[in-house]
Design a protein around this motif. Sequence first.
Motif, PDB file in Angstrom:
ATOM      1  N   ALA A  67       0.844  -1.194   0.000  1.00 40.36           N
ATOM      2  CA  ALA A  67       0.000   0.000   0.000  1.00 40.36           C
ATOM      3  C   ALA A  67       0.876   1.238   0.000  1.00 40.36           C
ATOM      4  CB  ALA A  67      -0.903  -0.014   1.236  1.00 40.36           C
ATOM      5  N   ALA A  68       0.770   2.036  -1.040  1.00 44.63           N
ATOM      6  CA  ALA A  68       1.581   3.246  -1.155  1.00 44.63           C
ATOM      7  C   ALA A  68       0.802   4.313  -1.905  1.00 44.63           C
ATOM      8  CB  ALA A  68       2.899   2.949  -1.873  1.00 44.63           C
ATOM      9  N   SER A  69       1.030   5.563  -1.514  1.00 41.83           N
ATOM     10  CA  SER A  69       0.412   6.706  -2.197  1.00 41.83           C
ATOM     11  C   SER A  69       1.489   7.728  -2.487  1.00 41.83           C
ATOM     12  CB  SER A  69      -0.682   7.338  -1.327  1.00 41.83           C
ATOM     13  OG  SER A  69      -1.736   6.423  -1.099  1.00 41.83           O
ATOM     14  N   THR A  70       1.396   8.362  -3.655  1.00 42.48           N
ATOM     15  CA  THR A  70       2.406   9.333  -4.073  1.00 42.48           C
ATOM     16  C   THR A  70       1.735  10.607  -4.548  1.00 42.48           C
ATOM     17  OG1 THR A  70       3.953   7.594  -4.742  1.00 42.48           O
ATOM     18  CG2 THR A  70       4.343   9.784  -5.646  1.00 42.48           C
ATOM     19  N   ILE A  71       2.302  11.746  -4.176  1.00 40.19           N
ATOM     20  CA  ILE A  71       1.836  13.022  -4.696  1.00 40.19           C
ATOM     21  C   ILE A  71       3.048  13.785  -5.239  1.00 40.19           C
ATOM     22  CG2 ILE A  71      -0.159  13.246  -3.196  1.00 40.19           C
ATOM     23  CD1 ILE A  71       1.442  15.117  -1.427  1.00 40.19           C
ATOM     24  N   LYS A  72       2.822  14.530  -6.312  1.00 38.34           N
ATOM     25  CA  LYS A  72       3.875  15.358  -6.900  1.00 38.34           C
ATOM     26  C   LYS A  72       3.626  16.800  -6.506  1.00 38.34           C
ATOM     27  CE  LYS A  72       5.946  16.827 -11.266  1.00 38.34           C
ATOM     28  NZ  LYS A  72       5.910  16.751 -12.739  1.00 38.34           N
ATOM     29  N   ILE A  73       4.664  17.443  -6.024  1.00 41.48           N
ATOM     30  CA  ILE A  73       4.548  18.830  -5.598  1.00 41.48           C
ATOM     31  C   ILE A  73       4.732  19.721  -6.814  1.00 41.48           C
ATOM     32  CG2 ILE A  73       5.368  20.573  -3.998  1.00 41.48           C
ATOM     33  CD1 ILE A  73       4.190  18.009  -2.733  1.00 41.48           C
ATOM     34  N   GLY A  74       3.650  20.336  -7.261  1.00 43.94           N
ATOM     35  CA  GLY A  74       3.685  21.188  -8.443  1.00 43.94           C
ATOM     36  C   GLY A  74       3.251  22.594  -8.127  1.00 43.94           C
ATOM     37  N   ASP A  75       2.844  23.319  -9.179  1.00 43.25           N
ATOM     38  CA  ASP A  75       2.437  24.713  -9.013  1.00 43.25           C
ATOM     39  C   ASP A  75       1.213  24.848  -8.128  1.00 43.25           C
ATOM     40  OD1 ASP A  75       4.519  25.497 -10.607  1.00 43.25           O
ATOM     41  OD2 ASP A  75       3.316  25.575 -12.451  1.00 43.25           O
ATOM     42  N   ASN A  76       0.339  23.814  -8.110  1.00 47.69           N
ATOM     43  CA  ASN A  76      -0.875  23.909  -7.302  1.00 47.69           C
ATOM     44  C   ASN A  76      -0.580  23.857  -5.809  1.00 47.69           C
ATOM     45  OD1 ASN A  76      -0.035  21.226  -7.710  1.00 47.69           O
ATOM     46  ND2 ASN A  76      -2.034  20.436  -7.096  1.00 47.69           N
ATOM     47  N   ASN A  77       0.637  23.439  -5.424  1.00 45.04           N
ATOM     48  CA  ASN A  77       0.999  23.386  -4.018  1.00 45.04           C
ATOM     49  C   ASN A  77       1.782  24.609  -3.560  1.00 45.04           C
ATOM     50  OD1 ASN A  77       1.218  20.275  -5.070  1.00 45.04           O
ATOM     51  ND2 ASN A  77       0.310  20.416  -3.032  1.00 45.04           N
ATOM     52  N   LYS A  78       2.068  25.538  -4.477  1.00 40.06           N
ATOM     53  CA  LYS A  78       2.863  26.696  -4.106  1.00 40.06           C
ATOM     54  C   LYS A  78       2.093  27.683  -3.244  1.00 40.06           C
ATOM     55  CE  LYS A  78       6.262  26.614  -7.815  1.00 40.06           C
ATOM     56  NZ  LYS A  78       6.906  27.371  -8.908  1.00 40.06           N
ATOM     57  N   GLY A  79       0.788  27.514  -3.150  1.00 35.82           N
ATOM     58  CA  GLY A  79       0.010  28.389  -2.293  1.00 35.82           C
ATOM     59  C   GLY A  79      -0.079  27.899  -0.871  1.00 35.82           C
ATOM     60  N   ARG A  80       0.713  26.881  -0.519  1.00 30.24           N
ATOM     61  CA  ARG A  80       0.694  26.349   0.832  1.00 30.24           C
ATOM     62  C   ARG A  80       2.011  26.660   1.539  1.00 30.24           C
ATOM     63  NH1 ARG A  80      -2.316  20.609   1.237  1.00 30.24           N
ATOM     64  NH2 ARG A  80      -4.076  21.024  -0.116  1.00 30.24           N
ATOM     65  N   PRO A  81       1.972  26.831   2.858  1.00 29.91           N
ATOM     66  CA  PRO A  81       3.232  26.990   3.578  1.00 29.91           C
ATOM     67  C   PRO A  81       4.101  25.750   3.375  1.00 29.91           C
ATOM     68  CG  PRO A  81       1.349  27.528   4.970  1.00 29.91           C
ATOM     69  CD  PRO A  81       0.793  26.927   3.728  1.00 29.91           C
ATOM     70  N   ALA A  82       5.400  25.966   3.252  1.00 33.54           N
ATOM     71  CA  ALA A  82       6.296  24.860   2.948  1.00 33.54           C
ATOM     72  C   ALA A  82       6.627  24.063   4.203  1.00 33.54           C
ATOM     73  CB  ALA A  82       7.570  25.375   2.298  1.00 33.54           C
ATOM     74  N   SER A  83       5.778  23.134   4.534  1.00 36.17           N
ATOM     75  CA  SER A  83       6.053  22.173   5.595  1.00 36.17           C
ATOM     76  C   SER A  83       5.458  20.851   5.155  1.00 36.17           C
ATOM     77  CB  SER A  83       5.447  22.616   6.932  1.00 36.17           C
ATOM     78  OG  SER A  83       4.032  22.535   6.898  1.00 36.17           O
ATOM     79  N   LEU A  84       6.058  19.758   5.623  1.00 35.00           N
ATOM     80  CA  LEU A  84       5.612  18.447   5.192  1.00 35.00           C
ATOM     81  C   LEU A  84       4.150  18.212   5.542  1.00 35.00           C
ATOM     82  CD1 LEU A  84       6.288  15.715   3.961  1.00 35.00           C
ATOM     83  CD2 LEU A  84       7.080  14.966   6.211  1.00 35.00           C
ATOM     84  N   GLY A  85       3.756  18.617   6.743  1.00 38.68           N
ATOM     85  CA  GLY A  85       2.372  18.423   7.163  1.00 38.68           C
ATOM     86  C   GLY A  85       1.384  19.146   6.277  1.00 38.68           C
ATOM     87  N   ASN A  86       1.684  20.401   5.932  1.00 37.54           N
ATOM     88  CA  ASN A  86       0.783  21.170   5.076  1.00 37.54           C
ATOM     89  C   ASN A  86       0.728  20.633   3.658  1.00 37.54           C
ATOM     90  OD1 ASN A  86      -0.157  23.148   6.914  1.00 37.54           O
ATOM     91  ND2 ASN A  86       1.784  24.220   6.779  1.00 37.54           N
ATOM     92  N   LEU A  87       1.838  20.066   3.173  1.00 38.41           N
ATOM     93  CA  LEU A  87       1.875  19.578   1.801  1.00 38.41           C
ATOM     94  C   LEU A  87       1.048  18.313   1.615  1.00 38.41           C
ATOM     95  CD1 LEU A  87       5.632  20.174   0.921  1.00 38.41           C
ATOM     96  CD2 LEU A  87       3.667  21.436   0.049  1.00 38.41           C
TER      97      LEU A  87
END
Length: 332
Positions: A120-140
Amino acid sequence: MRIPLYTILLLALISVQANAQGLVSGVVKSASDGSTIPGATVVVKGTTTGTVTDLSGAYSVNVPGGSNTLVFSFVGMKTLEVAIDGRTKIDVSLETDVIGIDEVVVIGYASTRKQDLSVAASTIKIGDNNKGRPASLGNLIQGQMSGVKVTQSGDPTAEAAISIRGKGNKSGDAVLIVVDGVPNAPYNPADIETITVLKDAASSAIYGAHAGSGGVIIITTKQAKEGKLSVEANVWQGVQQAWRLPEVLTSEQFNMVWKDASEAAGKTVPATYDPIQFPYGNVTRTDWVDAIFRIGRMEHYDLTLRGGSKDLKALASISYDNVEGTLIRNFS
């Protein structure tokens, strides 16, 4: 009516040409570098007739009557369909089929396609849509994948608490964070490219004593690239506040509770809680919930530089965060 013999022969010739394409040959090459591709598959569309290219990328195939399309395919290349249109020689170039990053999962000891995984694994790619979030692992990763719970506290200096499929044991094993293959390595959240969460014991067992029963989060960071110097900047500002704050009683409501409780117990209301004897105690002067909570400001700035030549590539990044907590802290 008589039909001339030459007319009959002409119609027969046209019929034979329409129903018998004959032998088609050619060479299959790579569009990226022009090299020949041995072992590529060439199939007549809609039939079971086909062949594979030899060591030099050449092929020849007999096309049955009524067929007019050849299908070229090879592992890692995009499938190509080409109309024959009476030609006997057809050379083609196949383009590389790039696998999307969301289809590839890093699992510690290797990278593999997601559909080939048995864990069981899930993956997300950090792209332009995530730039509006504070840069912390929890927020991402908050709200991005099932089974992963992120709990934020009012302390701006505290990291978010992350749990994968609940607590692993009574004490609650911490989640192991692996950065570019190194367990618990430091990282800049602004440099994160992909995040993979391994959710079961089988997938986290490869890390041995490093991983408990809390699960594993694998972080892949951005790498230096060849080319001109590129500059990436991200600026973010926002606010945060506590949700569902407790509702407290006013002084008047608090005294009414004491009165009702005393009467129910058959006792006299203490003078401190009797508004007749102590009117000052029936006045609300401070909302203590409002006094200790606030709307906290959040600011994030990061800057990434990368580039280089074929022989030397470099990447540098810097980030700055200024986060106010929702709980007002008083220091003596």
